[in-house]
Design an enzyme around this catalytic site. Structure first.
Site, PDB file in Angstrom:
ATOM      1  N   ASP A  64       0.872  -1.178   0.000  1.00  0.00           N
ATOM      2  CA  ASP A  64       0.000   0.000   0.000  1.00  0.00           C
ATOM      3  C   ASP A  64       0.903   1.220   0.000  1.00  0.00           C
ATOM      4  OD1 ASP A  64      -2.767  -0.523  -0.043  1.00  0.00           O
ATOM      5  OD2 ASP A  64      -2.760  -1.170   2.032  1.00  0.00           O
ATOM      6  N   ARG A  72       4.355   3.413   2.826  1.00  0.00           N
ATOM      7  CA  ARG A  72       5.041   2.510   3.754  1.00  0.00           C
ATOM      8  C   ARG A  72       6.532   2.812   3.895  1.00  0.00           C
ATOM      9  NH1 ARG A  72       0.341   1.632   5.898  1.00  0.00           N
ATOM     10  NH2 ARG A  72      -1.012   0.191   4.763  1.00  0.00           N
ATOM     11  N   ARG A 154      -6.848  11.267   0.932  1.00  0.00           N
ATOM     12  CA  ARG A 154      -6.398  10.211   0.015  1.00  0.00           C
ATOM     13  C   ARG A 154      -7.134  10.308  -1.319  1.00  0.00           C
ATOM     14  NH1 ARG A 154      -7.589   4.891   3.212  1.00  0.00           N
ATOM     15  NH2 ARG A 154      -6.493   3.898   1.460  1.00  0.00           N
ATOM     16  N   LYS A 184      -9.280   1.576  -6.025  1.00  0.00           N
ATOM     17  CA  LYS A 184     -10.035   1.179  -4.825  1.00  0.00           C
ATOM     18  C   LYS A 184     -10.812   2.389  -4.293  1.00  0.00           C
ATOM     19  CE  LYS A 184      -5.993   1.987  -1.855  1.00  0.00           C
ATOM     20  NZ  LYS A 184      -4.939   1.386  -1.022  1.00  0.00           N
ATOM     21  N   HIS A 185     -11.940   2.210  -3.580  1.00  0.00           N
ATOM     22  CA  HIS A 185     -12.539   0.977  -3.090  1.00  0.00           C
ATOM     23  C   HIS A 185     -13.915   0.881  -3.746  1.00  0.00           C
ATOM     24  CE1 HIS A 185      -9.758   2.536  -0.007  1.00  0.00           C
ATOM     25  NE2 HIS A 185      -9.439   1.276   0.210  1.00  0.00           N
ATOM     26  N   HIS A 197     -12.230  -0.742   8.747  1.00  0.00           N
ATOM     27  CA  HIS A 197     -11.237  -1.469   9.541  1.00  0.00           C
ATOM     28  C   HIS A 197     -11.821  -1.886  10.886  1.00  0.00           C
ATOM     29  CE1 HIS A 197      -8.585   0.637   6.677  1.00  0.00           C
ATOM     30  NE2 HIS A 197      -7.754  -0.349   6.890  1.00  0.00           N
ATOM     31  N   ASP A 267     -10.526  -6.734  -0.208  1.00  0.00           N
ATOM     32  CA  ASP A 267      -9.806  -5.951   0.786  1.00  0.00           C
ATOM     33  C   ASP A 267      -9.415  -6.909   1.923  1.00  0.00           C
ATOM     34  OD1 ASP A 267      -8.664  -3.822   2.121  1.00  0.00           O
ATOM     35  OD2 ASP A 267     -10.420  -2.521   1.969  1.00  0.00           O
TER      36      ASP A 267
END
Length: 367
Positions: A64, A72, A154, A184-185, A197, A267
């Site tokens: 990601d 990351r 984002r 996504k998504h 999440h 996901d």
């Protein structure tokens, strides 16, 4: 028995253990996803990617890596990329130029960001990134803030047309760098406030409303996107199940109505939005089987390798048992889609990349 490797798993550390090697060598494993805990520096990341390919050359190494708060790798030469909202802001700013000049600059800058993102990852041996976010930046009418805090900056923009063209530009840069990507998504996470999440978001709009706005980029980018990831969001006026477990969303809408032909990833199956189906809590294996049956080609299980990693082994064993008992039939088309995501050219050398005119020009275009 057909061959298919649908599982994308993770590892706990910065180098492979013997247990990691055994899991990666499992015939049902198709790749792995890297996190910040798997990073120390570029040399270590490059060595880790080489270790993974030594286990199986066809394993897909994913991450990601979007820019902004979802990136990351942030040190030892990796460029700090802006959030995607920065490109939407650039689109809206003509400055002293003619009308529409901001939109032209924004598209060029997004392509540059895609190239920088893709080239840096490829130079370390990474194959694939779960980007771009195609969610719309829906705003709260009372506060003017983003409705979805988990999406927020984002997202490129609130207008599906702007999102589409900026995402297409970013994808152009990624592909030019040799990195495949994932929109996504699907069909859209930006309208709901809950975070999948930790919760099960519910979007009560009609199919017509969603297709006219949030899902529109997927149709307009059907010939561009390498892969798509559906949302762990329930749209009850379309299906009682979250989109990633819904044949209506994945087969009827995404494949048939919108014409998408690439790979579909679930996901993360460890998220709260993936663990409740039809009113009951399900195991990772049950969730994976439901996603595959709905039309996913690949299933993602993240952050379960920590400790002894029992959940990872249970998923691999559970899918193998389901295959033997005929509860799941591998699809050759899914395996072909997975393999199509692997790079077609060798990774560039980092130092040569840093000196290249293309890379330096791309850096200069970043907002």
């Amino acid at each position: 028995m057909s061959f298919c490797s649908p599982v994308i798993l993770d590892i706990a550390g910065t180098h492979l253990t013997e247990v990691d090697r055994a899991r990666l060598a499992h015939p049902l494993t198709g790749g792995l996803i890297l996190f910040a805990r798997n990073w120390e520096n570029r040399a270590q990341l490059t060595e880790l990617c080489a270790e993974i390919k030594d286990v199986r050359e066809d394993l897909l190494i994913c991450v990601d890596h979007e820019g902004g708060r979802v990136q990351r790798f942030r040190s030892d030469g990796f460029t700090h990329l802006p959030p995607m909202r920065a490109f939407g802001a650039l689109w809206m700013d003509d400055g002293r130029g003619p009308e529409g000049s901001g939109a032209m600059r924004a598209q060029d800058a997004a392509s540059a960001a895609g190239y920088v993102l893709g080239a840096e990852l490829r130079a370390c041996g990474v194959d694939f990134s779960f980007t771009p976010v195609l969610d719309l930046d829906w705003l709260d009418e009372a506060t003017g803030a983003s409705r979805s805090s988990v999406i927020g900056d984002r997202a490129f923009h609130a207008d599906a047309r702007v999102v589409t063209l900026l995402a297409k530009s970013l994808a152009h840069g990624l592909l030019r760098a040799g990195l495949q990507h994932c929109g996504k998504h699907f069909p859209g996470h930006g309208y709901v406030r809950a975070d999948s999440h930790t919760d099960i978001p519910v979007d009560r709009r009609s199919l017509r409303a969603i297709l006219a706005a949030d899902a529109a980029p997927y149709g307009w980018l059907s010939a561009t996107l390498s892969a798509v990831m559906p949302a762990h969001v329930v749209y009850p006026r379309v299906d009682a199940r979250p989109a990633g477990f819904s044949r209506r969303w994945l087969e009827d809408v995404l494949r048939t109505r919108l014409g998408f032909t690439g790979a579909v990833f679930s996901d993360d199956l460890s998220m709260a939005g993936a663990r409740m189906l039809d009113g009951r809590e399900v195991s990772h294996t049950e969730a994976a089987l439901a996603a595959l049956d709905a039309g996913c080609d690949l299933v993602l299980l993240c952050n379960q390798s920590l400790g002894q990693g029992e959940a990872v082994d249970a998923l691999l064993d559970g899918l193998a048992e389901a295959q033997l008992k005929g509860r799941w039939q591998p699809r050759e088309a899914s395996e072909a889609r997975r393999r199509a995501l692997l790079p077609s050219a060798p990774a560039p050398e980092w130092d040569a990349l840093m000196c290249s005119e293309v890379y330096q020009r791309a850096l200069a275009l970043l907002p």
